[in-house]
Motif scaffolding. Sequence first.
Motif, PDB file in Angstrom:
ATOM      1  N   ARG A 183      19.261  45.498  34.325  1.00  0.00           N
ATOM      2  CA  ARG A 183      19.004  46.911  34.575  1.00  0.00           C
ATOM      3  C   ARG A 183      20.321  47.664  34.385  1.00  0.00           C
ATOM      4  O   ARG A 183      21.383  47.129  34.689  1.00  0.00           O
ATOM      5  CB  ARG A 183      18.490  47.147  35.998  1.00  0.00           C
ATOM      6  N   PRO A 184      20.267  48.886  33.912  1.00  0.00           N
ATOM      7  CA  PRO A 184      21.509  49.633  33.698  1.00  0.00           C
ATOM      8  C   PRO A 184      22.301  49.811  34.995  1.00  0.00           C
ATOM      9  O   PRO A 184      21.733  50.014  36.065  1.00  0.00           O
ATOM     10  CB  PRO A 184      21.021  50.987  33.154  1.00  0.00           C
ATOM     11  N   VAL A 185      23.620  49.720  34.863  1.00  0.00           N
ATOM     12  CA  VAL A 185      24.525  49.989  35.986  1.00  0.00           C
ATOM     13  C   VAL A 185      25.404  51.167  35.605  1.00  0.00           C
ATOM     14  O   VAL A 185      25.529  51.527  34.436  1.00  0.00           O
ATOM     15  CB  VAL A 185      25.394  48.761  36.318  1.00  0.00           C
ATOM     16  N   ARG A 186      26.044  51.766  36.602  1.00  0.00           N
ATOM     17  CA  ARG A 186      26.898  52.923  36.345  1.00  0.00           C
ATOM     18  C   ARG A 186      28.103  52.882  37.274  1.00  0.00           C
ATOM     19  O   ARG A 186      28.169  52.092  38.210  1.00  0.00           O
ATOM     20  CB  ARG A 186      26.110  54.220  36.550  1.00  0.00           C
ATOM     21  N   ASN A 187      29.063  53.744  36.961  1.00  0.00           N
ATOM     22  CA  ASN A 187      30.273  53.874  37.788  1.00  0.00           C
ATOM     23  C   ASN A 187      30.928  52.506  38.053  1.00  0.00           C
ATOM     24  O   ASN A 187      31.265  52.159  39.177  1.00  0.00           O
ATOM     25  CB  ASN A 187      29.957  54.569  39.110  1.00  0.00           C
ATOM     26  N   LEU A 188      31.112  51.762  36.968  1.00  0.00           N
ATOM     27  CA  LEU A 188      31.739  50.455  37.091  1.00  0.00           C
ATOM     28  C   LEU A 188      33.260  50.610  37.180  1.00  0.00           C
ATOM     29  O   LEU A 188      33.860  51.361  36.415  1.00  0.00           O
ATOM     30  CB  LEU A 188      31.371  49.581  35.893  1.00  0.00           C
ATOM     31  N   VAL A 189      33.877  49.920  38.131  1.00  0.00           N
ATOM     32  CA  VAL A 189      35.324  49.947  38.322  1.00  0.00           C
ATOM     33  C   VAL A 189      35.829  48.515  38.235  1.00  0.00           C
ATOM     34  O   VAL A 189      35.304  47.617  38.902  1.00  0.00           O
ATOM     35  CB  VAL A 189      35.703  50.558  39.678  1.00  0.00           C
ATOM     36  N   GLN A 190      36.854  48.286  37.407  1.00  0.00           N
ATOM     37  CA  GLN A 190      37.413  46.952  37.243  1.00  0.00           C
ATOM     38  C   GLN A 190      38.913  46.949  37.493  1.00  0.00           C
ATOM     39  O   GLN A 190      39.607  47.904  37.149  1.00  0.00           O
ATOM     40  CB  GLN A 190      37.142  46.407  35.835  1.00  0.00           C
ATOM     41  N   SER A 191      39.381  45.853  38.070  1.00  0.00           N
ATOM     42  CA  SER A 191      40.809  45.591  38.230  1.00  0.00           C
ATOM     43  C   SER A 191      41.131  44.366  37.387  1.00  0.00           C
ATOM     44  O   SER A 191      40.578  43.284  37.612  1.00  0.00           O
ATOM     45  CB  SER A 191      41.136  45.323  39.706  1.00  0.00           C
ATOM     46  N   LEU A 192      42.000  44.544  36.397  1.00  0.00           N
ATOM     47  CA  LEU A 192      42.263  43.486  35.418  1.00  0.00           C
ATOM     48  C   LEU A 192      43.669  42.912  35.586  1.00  0.00           C
ATOM     49  O   LEU A 192      44.660  43.623  35.494  1.00  0.00           O
ATOM     50  CB  LEU A 192      42.110  44.034  33.997  1.00  0.00           C
ATOM     51  N   ARG A 193      43.715  41.611  35.841  1.00  0.00           N
ATOM     52  CA  ARG A 193      44.983  40.871  35.882  1.00  0.00           C
ATOM     53  C   ARG A 193      45.010  40.017  34.613  1.00  0.00           C
ATOM     54  O   ARG A 193      44.792  38.811  34.639  1.00  0.00           O
ATOM     55  CB  ARG A 193      45.066  40.015  37.146  1.00  0.00           C
ATOM     56  N   LEU A 194      45.253  40.655  33.474  1.00  0.00           N
ATOM     57  CA  LEU A 194      45.081  40.016  32.175  1.00  0.00           C
ATOM     58  C   LEU A 194      46.298  40.183  31.261  1.00  0.00           C
ATOM     59  O   LEU A 194      46.179  39.996  30.049  1.00  0.00           O
ATOM     60  CB  LEU A 194      43.831  40.577  31.480  1.00  0.00           C
ATOM     61  N   THR A 195      47.434  40.528  31.848  1.00  0.00           N
ATOM     62  CA  THR A 195      48.664  40.679  31.070  1.00  0.00           C
ATOM     63  C   THR A 195      49.597  39.516  31.379  1.00  0.00           C
ATOM     64  O   THR A 195      49.815  39.191  32.546  1.00  0.00           O
ATOM     65  CB  THR A 195      49.353  42.013  31.407  1.00  0.00           C
ATOM     66  N   PRO A 196      50.156  38.860  30.373  1.00  0.00           N
ATOM     67  CA  PRO A 196      51.027  37.706  30.618  1.00  0.00           C
ATOM     68  C   PRO A 196      52.202  38.020  31.546  1.00  0.00           C
ATOM     69  O   PRO A 196      52.776  39.104  31.505  1.00  0.00           O
ATOM     70  CB  PRO A 196      51.529  37.345  29.211  1.00  0.00           C
ATOM     71  N   SER A 197      52.522  37.052  32.379  1.00  0.00           N
ATOM     72  CA  SER A 197      53.657  37.181  33.299  1.00  0.00           C
ATOM     73  C   SER A 197      54.963  37.341  32.534  1.00  0.00           C
ATOM     74  O   SER A 197      55.095  36.904  31.386  1.00  0.00           O
ATOM     75  CB  SER A 197      53.755  35.940  34.196  1.00  0.00           C
ATOM     76  N   VAL A 198      55.945  37.945  33.202  1.00  0.00           N
ATOM     77  CA  VAL A 198      57.277  38.109  32.629  1.00  0.00           C
ATOM     78  C   VAL A 198      58.204  37.094  33.300  1.00  0.00           C
ATOM     79  O   VAL A 198      58.523  37.215  34.484  1.00  0.00           O
ATOM     80  CB  VAL A 198      57.806  39.539  32.841  1.00  0.00           C
ATOM     81  N   PHE A 199      58.623  36.078  32.564  1.00  0.00           N
ATOM     82  CA  PHE A 199      59.587  35.094  33.056  1.00  0.00           C
ATOM     83  C   PHE A 199      60.199  34.383  31.861  1.00  0.00           C
ATOM     84  O   PHE A 199      59.825  34.642  30.717  1.00  0.00           O
ATOM     85  CB  PHE A 199      58.933  34.121  34.047  1.00  0.00           C
ATOM     86  N   GLU A 200      61.140  33.484  32.109  1.00  0.00           N
ATOM     87  CA  GLU A 200      61.909  32.873  31.026  1.00  0.00           C
ATOM     88  C   GLU A 200      61.060  32.011  30.093  1.00  0.00           C
ATOM     89  O   GLU A 200      61.441  31.791  28.944  1.00  0.00           O
ATOM     90  CB  GLU A 200      63.050  32.032  31.606  1.00  0.00           C
ATOM     91  N   GLY A 201      59.926  31.545  30.563  1.00  0.00           N
ATOM     92  CA  GLY A 201      59.124  30.635  29.756  1.00  0.00           C
ATOM     93  C   GLY A 201      58.200  31.294  28.756  1.00  0.00           C
ATOM     94  O   GLY A 201      57.575  30.592  27.956  1.00  0.00           O
ATOM     95  N   GLN A 202      58.074  32.623  28.774  1.00  0.00           N
ATOM     96  CA  GLN A 202      57.204  33.268  27.794  1.00  0.00           C
ATOM     97  C   GLN A 202      57.641  34.710  27.540  1.00  0.00           C
ATOM     98  O   GLN A 202      58.205  35.366  28.416  1.00  0.00           O
ATOM     99  CB  GLN A 202      55.741  33.214  28.237  1.00  0.00           C
ATOM    100  N   ARG A 203      57.364  35.164  26.327  1.00  0.00           N
ATOM    101  CA  ARG A 203      57.693  36.530  25.919  1.00  0.00           C
ATOM    102  C   ARG A 203      56.512  37.092  25.140  1.00  0.00           C
ATOM    103  O   ARG A 203      56.042  36.489  24.181  1.00  0.00           O
ATOM    104  CB  ARG A 203      58.951  36.543  25.056  1.00  0.00           C
ATOM    105  N   THR A 204      56.031  38.246  25.573  1.00  0.00           N
ATOM    106  CA  THR A 204      54.880  38.873  24.937  1.00  0.00           C
ATOM    107  C   THR A 204      55.333  39.724  23.767  1.00  0.00           C
ATOM    108  O   THR A 204      56.191  40.605  23.919  1.00  0.00           O
ATOM    109  CB  THR A 204      54.120  39.752  25.949  1.00  0.00           C
TER     110      THR A 204
END
Length: 278
Positions: free
Chosen positions: A15-36
């Motif tokens: 069924r259709p939904v409305r007023n959806l709110v999302q919190s996204l933890r989808l960005t790579p961490s910042v540390f010595e082992g990886q660089r975006t």
Amino acid sequence: MKLRIVHQTVYRYDRPVRNLVQSLRLTPSVFEGQRTHDWAIDVTGGLRGPGFRDGAGDWIEGWTLRGPTEEVVVTITGRVETRDTAGVLRGHRELIHPLAYGRDTAATRPDAALRELAASVTDAADPLDLAHRLSAAVADAIAYVPGQTGFHTTAAEALAQGEGVCQDHAHALIAVARQRGLPARYVSGYLHADASGQAHEAAHAWAEIHVEGLGWVGFDPANRCCPDERYVRLGSGLDASDAAPIRGIAAGRGTETLDVAVNVEEVERFQSQSQTQS
């Protein structure tokens, strides 16, 4: 290692939904082992809201979608350069004290069997050795068998079954580490390939244990290793629910179904210059 990642999550409602709110933890961490090098998040029909870095050092973005809609598509595309730090989370800025990760949750609360598993690890030379031995004990106790557990399966239930997936391994390791006085937390991210070299076609999870004098160290019982250049770290929490990459709420009575597709491939080189979230 240079990795290209495409991660798509499709929510469908009967069924259709409305007023959806999302919190996204989808960005790579910042540390010595990886660089975006580049990273894009898109919610079809959605409006990007403010973003912030929380006390654990994770980048959180808010999205809203007015609707009504019967489908929501969240797409992540990006490229990350990684290197092996032997599982040690060097250069990661966060404000939460490690002792805050000594608290049990419903998913990680130990029962008698988990306490017995924690106590069975003896003769550790130091806290780091203890952490390695606990990870190995969890890997021995819970066989990696997809499809036998679900999102709400607890560490105690997975141990009783003797089967589970990376989420269950992480929860169990967190439980036994805390029993031995080591702060531990759940980590979400991606894995390029397992120990046998087979491509990993799903999001991945592991645990981090805080070792005095060294800091947070990652352990992946599902693959019997510490995270290396094959891993991309997104964020952390007390358990899988707390560290969930996507959390949201919508107005409506629609029943939700979920489809997830993840592709992590190695590429030879990057064309663009490095760009990271501040």
